[in-house]
Design an enzyme around this catalytic site. Structure first.
Site, PDB file in Angstrom:
ATOM      1  N   LYS A 206      21.462 -42.063 -56.653  1.00 30.23           N
ATOM      2  CA  LYS A 206      22.636 -42.198 -55.767  1.00 30.23           C
ATOM      3  C   LYS A 206      23.281 -43.539 -56.107  1.00 30.23           C
ATOM      4  O   LYS A 206      23.052 -44.562 -55.453  1.00 30.23           O
ATOM      5  CB  LYS A 206      22.193 -42.101 -54.302  1.00 30.23           C
ATOM      6  CG  LYS A 206      23.330 -41.782 -53.356  1.00 30.23           C
ATOM      7  CD  LYS A 206      22.821 -41.361 -52.009  1.00 30.23           C
ATOM      8  CE  LYS A 206      23.889 -41.449 -50.933  1.00 30.23           C
ATOM      9  NZ  LYS A 206      25.078 -40.621 -51.137  1.00 30.23           N
TER      10      LYS A 206
HETATM   11  N1  PMP Z   1      25.325 -34.753 -53.180  1.00 27.72           N
HETATM   12  C1  PMP Z   1      25.982 -35.922 -53.178  1.00 27.72           C
HETATM   13  C2  PMP Z   1      26.833 -36.290 -54.350  1.00 27.72           C
HETATM   14  C3  PMP Z   1      25.868 -36.778 -52.069  1.00 27.72           C
HETATM   15  O1  PMP Z   1      26.535 -37.941 -52.043  1.00 27.72           O
HETATM   16  C4  PMP Z   1      25.069 -36.383 -50.971  1.00 27.72           C
HETATM   17  C5  PMP Z   1      24.956 -37.294 -49.773  1.00 27.72           C
HETATM   18  N2  PMP Z   1      23.942 -38.239 -49.929  1.00 27.72           N
HETATM   19  C6  PMP Z   1      24.400 -35.161 -51.029  1.00 27.72           C
HETATM   20  C7  PMP Z   1      24.541 -34.362 -52.160  1.00 27.72           C
HETATM   21  C8  PMP Z   1      23.493 -34.720 -49.923  1.00 27.72           C
HETATM   22  O2  PMP Z   1      22.332 -35.504 -49.934  1.00 27.72           O
HETATM   23  P1  PMP Z   1      21.521 -35.836 -48.601  1.00 27.72           P
HETATM   24  O3  PMP Z   1      21.219 -34.557 -47.943  1.00 27.72           O
HETATM   25  O4  PMP Z   1      20.318 -36.547 -49.083  1.00 27.72           O
HETATM   26  O5  PMP Z   1      22.408 -36.703 -47.767  1.00 27.72           O
END
Ligand code: PMP
Length: 315
Positions: free
Chosen positions: A158
């Site tokens: 991320k």
């Molecule tokens: N894909 C992307 C590109 C994101 O930024 C997020 C948000 N963090 C998600 C998927 C979903 O991830 P999560 O459920 O861990 O928030």
């Protein structure tokens, strides 16, 4: 809101938002050399409690992202979880929250690289309601932008700089009258939304793009797979999904920490299913809403208390 009244955690100390400064030449600001998380806190008035959702898992993912950038966090996931709970207490929050831990390359100098650059670390928590305005479903489109490929930027990290990909897709979608974008991978399979993972239901089978599709391995995605198993008795199928499969889906929904579970009413102006919230997504959403507010003992290990206890079990 007045950000200056918020207490943040910045490089080892708690201070006011406006006291935590970074300089104009900070590496991460120029080169996108940082990584972050989006953690949710949920206020439950009758419990007088803010519950933090999957906070350890977020720090474990942040640690993995930092490692990809030759960076390190200033503590274990458990220690950072405790600092996060303390941050909530110091702010005295009594609302739903969005919590943003950030590791950033902090040197104030010119020179693009990842090694031998000092790591900065901050946690910012702010009151937060809904990511999308309404309870209504979303009109989605397939983006003309492809999801970043793992051969260019680590897709399962991320990483701050990679969000230019999400921002391009999201702005294109919204400026063309849609609510959200779905990005395809370089080889043309469905990857995910701009900041959400995607699930598809057809004929009672629930599918989601597998981990080799350049997705961010979402923590909500994993939670929804748990709900499908525990509540519905259905194992989610992880596989490559084609664009036109989405058009003929019975139900589609996005998942993410910020959005929770949000259903899709149309894709590229074609209605999905009935164009309304479908029965399976409805059940998943209802279970998720209860779980995150400590109202479903089956998922009690997803959450920790902040005011009621130091780090411990949810229920
Ligand atoms: N894909 C992307 C590109 C994101 O930024 C997020 C948000 N963090 C998600 C998927 C979903 O991830 P999560 O459920 O861990 O928030």
């Amino acid at each position: 809101m007045d950000l200056n009244s918020v207490i943040v955690y910045s490089n080892g100390t708690f201070c006011r938002y406006d006291e935590a400064k970074i300089g104009l030449l900070t590496h991460a600001l120029h080169y996108g050399t940082g990584c972050f998380e989006g953690v949710r806190g949920f206020w439950v008035a009758e419990d007088e409690e803010v519950y933090l959702l999957h906070v350890r898992e977020h720090y474990a993912r942040l640690k993995a992202s930092a490692n990809m950038l030759f960076g390190a966090l200033p503590g274990t996931p458990e220690e950072l979880t405790e600092i996060t709970a303390e941050l909530v207490r110091r702010n005295g929050f009594r609302s739903d929250l969005y919590i943003r831990p950030l590791m950033y390359k902090a040197n104030e100098e010119v020179g693009v690289r990842l090694h031998n650059v000092r790591d900065g670390f901050a946690i910012i928590a702010i009151p937060f309601d809904k990511y999308f305005d309404a309870e209504r479903g979303l009109a989605a489109c397939i983006s003309s932008w492809r999801r970043i490929d793992d051969t260019a930027i680590p897709a399962r990290g991320k990483i701050t700089g990679s969000y230019i990909n999400s921002a391009l897709a999201k702005s294109e979608a919204q400026m063309n009258g849609f609510d959200e974008a779905i990005l395809l991978s370089h080889d043309g399979h469905v990857a995910e939304g701009s900041a959400e993972n995607l699930f598809m239901i057809k004929g009672g089978v629930i599918s989601t793009p597998d981990r080799a599709q350049n997705i961010l391995e979402g923590i909500t995605r994993r939670s929804i797979m748990d709900i499908c198993r525990v509540e519905l008795g259905i194992e989610v199928v992880e596989r490559a999904i084609d664009r036109s499969e989405l058009y003929s889906a019975d139900e589609l929904f996005f998942t993410g920490s910020a959005v929770g579970v949000q259903y899709v009413t149309s894709l590229d102006r074609r209605p999905i299913g009935t164009g309304e919230l479908g029965p399976i997504a409805r059940r998943i959403m209802a279970t998720y809403e209860k779980a995150i507010r400590n109202k479903d003992a089956r998922f009690a290990d997803w959450i920790i208390r902040t005011y009621g206890a130091r780090v411990g079990a949810g229920v």
